[in-house]
Design an enzyme around this catalytic site. Structure first.
Site, mmCIF file in Angstrom:
data_model
loop_
_atom_site.group_PDB
_atom_site.id
_atom_site.type_symbol
_atom_site.label_atom_id
_atom_site.label_comp_id
_atom_site.label_asym_id
_atom_site.label_seq_id
_atom_site.Cartn_x
_atom_site.Cartn_y
_atom_site.Cartn_z
ATOM 1 N N ALA A 159 11.115 33.305 -32.297
ATOM 2 C CA ALA A 159 11.393 32.944 -33.699
ATOM 3 C C ALA A 159 12.863 33.185 -34.077
ATOM 4 C CB ALA A 159 10.478 33.766 -34.605
ATOM 5 N N LYS A 185 7.764 36.809 -30.152
ATOM 6 C CA LYS A 185 9.010 37.587 -30.165
ATOM 7 C C LYS A 185 9.762 37.220 -31.435
ATOM 8 C CE LYS A 185 13.195 36.903 -28.996
ATOM 9 N NZ LYS A 185 13.832 37.582 -30.130
ATOM 10 N N GLU A 188 15.412 39.473 -33.492
ATOM 11 C CA GLU A 188 15.777 40.896 -33.455
ATOM 12 C C GLU A 188 16.489 41.311 -34.745
ATOM 13 O OE1 GLU A 188 16.954 38.473 -31.671
ATOM 14 O OE2 GLU A 188 19.144 38.544 -31.510
ATOM 15 N N ARG A 189 16.906 40.310 -35.546
ATOM 16 C CA ARG A 189 17.671 40.657 -36.749
ATOM 17 C C ARG A 189 16.781 40.955 -37.951
ATOM 18 N NH1 ARG A 189 22.020 35.869 -36.616
ATOM 19 N NH2 ARG A 189 21.790 35.462 -34.415
ATOM 20 N N CYS A 293 17.542 25.199 -41.791
ATOM 21 C CA CYS A 293 17.813 24.085 -40.875
ATOM 22 C C CYS A 293 17.727 22.760 -41.621
ATOM 23 C CB CYS A 293 16.834 24.105 -39.720
ATOM 24 S SG CYS A 293 15.167 23.858 -40.285
#
Ligand code: NAD
Length: 512
Positions: A159, A185, A188-189, A293
């Site tokens: 993601a 997953k 990470e942010r 997006c």
């Protein structure tokens, strides 16, 4: 505002992001962590682990077990879990939105949009008995052919950061309701929203192993795209990672759906409803600080609509920028210090290349939030498309303006762009709108609508360099992505119609 309503098991170690494996929230044994900082303040919120190989393997084993159990549950019991999940998300939308604003930075009302647009996919998943129906035909006397859909097995999702709840929910609900297990997953942010979703899914009755969450970055992505037990990979994110995921996963024989970057144009014709057109462009260019997006990052002013540029600039100037929890703010920060730096470099570089900076958001300061990653609304006019600020996806609050004499020229600009996520037109002319709808190449067309993102009863339909794969996200294509169709042809003849004197025919049957 930022106090969570509930004590979450997923957040029991506040300084460390947990993995969710086989129904348990677990601290990673890794020594490598990625810091998650509040984009408004630069303060450390949590750290995302680079999970170990052993933890990844644990997630795989759990997902295989989860799949074996889950694929044999009835469609209606899977639907029941989705109906519960729907209610849990609705009840906990505020907490989800809080974590989104804290980690991603978008405004609190926009964070609710993130939660509820994802919830709509869960709503769609809940209608599975109807959407899962196959086709059946009596193809000949005593002979029927019908279709059945089967799950694939263990699936994976990678993601992006910009929709921490909506985009994981594009996949969590459809993968599960069709009988698969999923390893997610998160970015990470901003990983926390995914963990809250996992806790809600668990509370809704999703059994251990049907959803696992493994945190990390490239090494985990490489495992997810190569492990032989993973049958399908869903990815949403930028071009570099997307191309890598597509190549690696397809080379390893996996089914893949990959949504990547974009450059979306909004054409304004001079016969448009001016206020509606300008407000729409402002909202789609600067909403979520341009980090969607489907952001309209290019406005094409056609003919006399060129005279509206100053009004556009004034509307952008009036936007209030600051911490997302302050409800008077229209726009929050961008996701990271690096992102702010990259956007500012592109703005400065475009000026050196001869662009006109109509409104400059670099070095933007917000009182009491001096360490935040804020970029102010920026408008840049360019005479042609040979500028990096036009050629690259900016993913920040920057609107590029191009001008053309005619609609044909405006459509030509759009079609020469490599991306194909979306494009919009603002006009009161039905024939111009229809001409645009037919001739503009991007996959999601807006007519007097700035963000033509289809609701989940349709499927996402970005194209060209914005997508790779065959079946897209959610809707019918989403169900097809997560299932394998079988056709079954059966014959049930009454026993008195078969005689022992019949001879076997070796010809291909063609008379039915
Ligand atoms: P990103 O590409 O940096 O990260 C996406 C995911 O890929 C993350 O989970 C990350 O950990 C992983 N990743 C990043 N670099 C990698 C690499 N080199 N190898 C392997 N894995 C890697 O994207 P982002 O910044 O989180 O999100 C913004 C991007 O996503 C924009 O380009 C945006 O247009 C795109 N996006 C597209 C859509 C769409 O539907 N087309 C929707 C949302 C976002």
């Amino acid at each position: 505002m930022s106090i969570l309503n509930k004590n979450w098991s997923a957040l029991s170690k506040p300084k460390t992001t947990l993995n969710y494996i086989h129904g348990q929230f677990k601290e990673s044994k890794t020594k490598t962590y990625h810091q998650v900082r509040d984009p408004s303040t630069d303060q450390l919120i949590t750290s995302t682990p680079e999970s170990t190989d052993a933890e990844f393997n644990e997630a795989i084993e759990s997902s295989k077990d989860g799949y074996q159990f889950w694929k044999n549950t009835s469609l209606l019991s899977r639907q029941r879990v989705m109906l519960n999940f729907q209610q849990e998300i609705r009840n906990n939308a505020n907490d989800l939105a809080i974590t989104i604003t804290q980690e991603q930075g978008k405004t609190f009302s926009d964070a609710h949009g993130d939660v509820f647009r994802g919830l709509q996919v869960v709503d769609y998943a809940s209608s599975i008995p109807t959407t899962f129906m196959g086709k059946m035909l009596e193809v000949s006397n005593n002979m029927d052919t019908f279709t059945r859909k089967f799950p694939l097995g263990v699936c994976a999702m990678i993601a992006p950061n910009n929709f921490p709840s909506m985009i994981p929910n594009w996949v969590i609900s459809l993968a599960a309701v069709t009988g698969n297990s999923l390893i997610l997953k998160p970015s990470e942010r901003d990983p926390t929203a995914s963990l809250l979703l996992a806790e809600l899914a668990q509370k809704s009755g999703l059994p251990p192993g049907v959803l696992n969450i493994i945190n990390g970055t490239h090494p985990i992505v490489n495992h997810l795209t190569s492990h032989p037990d993973i049958k399908a990979v869903s990815f949403v994110g930028g071009d570099n990672a997307g191309k890598h995921v597509y190549k690696r996963a397809t080379e390893n024989g996996k089914r893949v759906q990959v949504n990547m970057g974009a450059k979306n144009h909004g054409i304004i014709l001079p016969d448009a409803n001016k206020d509606h057109a300008l407000n729409s462009i402002i909202s789609a260019a600067f909403g979520a600080a341009g980090q969607r997006c489907m952001a309209l990052s290019v406005a094409v002013l056609v003919g006399d609509a060129r005279n509206w540029k100053n009004d556009l600039i004034n509307k952008a100037k009036a936007l209030k920028v600051g911490n997302g929890f302050d409800q008077s703010n229209d726009m929050g920060p961008v996701i990271s210090k690096q992102s702010k730096q990259r956007i500012e470099n592109l703005i400065n570089q475009s000026s050196k290349q001869g662009a006109n900076i109509d409104l400059n958001g670099t070095n933007f300061e917000v009182k009491n939030y001096e360490n935040g990653y804020f970029v102010g609304p920026t408008i840049i006019s360019i005479p042609h498309t040979e500028f990096d600020i036009y050629k690259q996806e900016i993913f920040g609050p920057v609107l590029v303006i191009l001008e053309t004499e005619t609609l044909d020229q405006a459509i030509d600009l759009i079609n020469k762009n490599k991306y194909g996520n979306g494009a919009s037109i603002f006009t009161e002319s039905g024939s111009a709108a229809r001409f645009f709808e037919i001739n503009a190449e991007p996959g999601q067309i807006g007519i007097n609508t700035p963000l033509p993102v289809p609701l989940p009863f349709f499927s996402w339909s970005g194209n060209k360099a914005s997508f790779a794969g065959e079946n897209s996200f959610y809707g019918e294509q989403g169900i097809n992505f997560f299932t394998q169709t079988k056709t079954v042809t059966s014959m049930w003849k009454p026993s008195d119609q078969t005689t022992s004197l019949e001879k076997a025919s070796l010809s291909m049957t063609y008379k039915f």
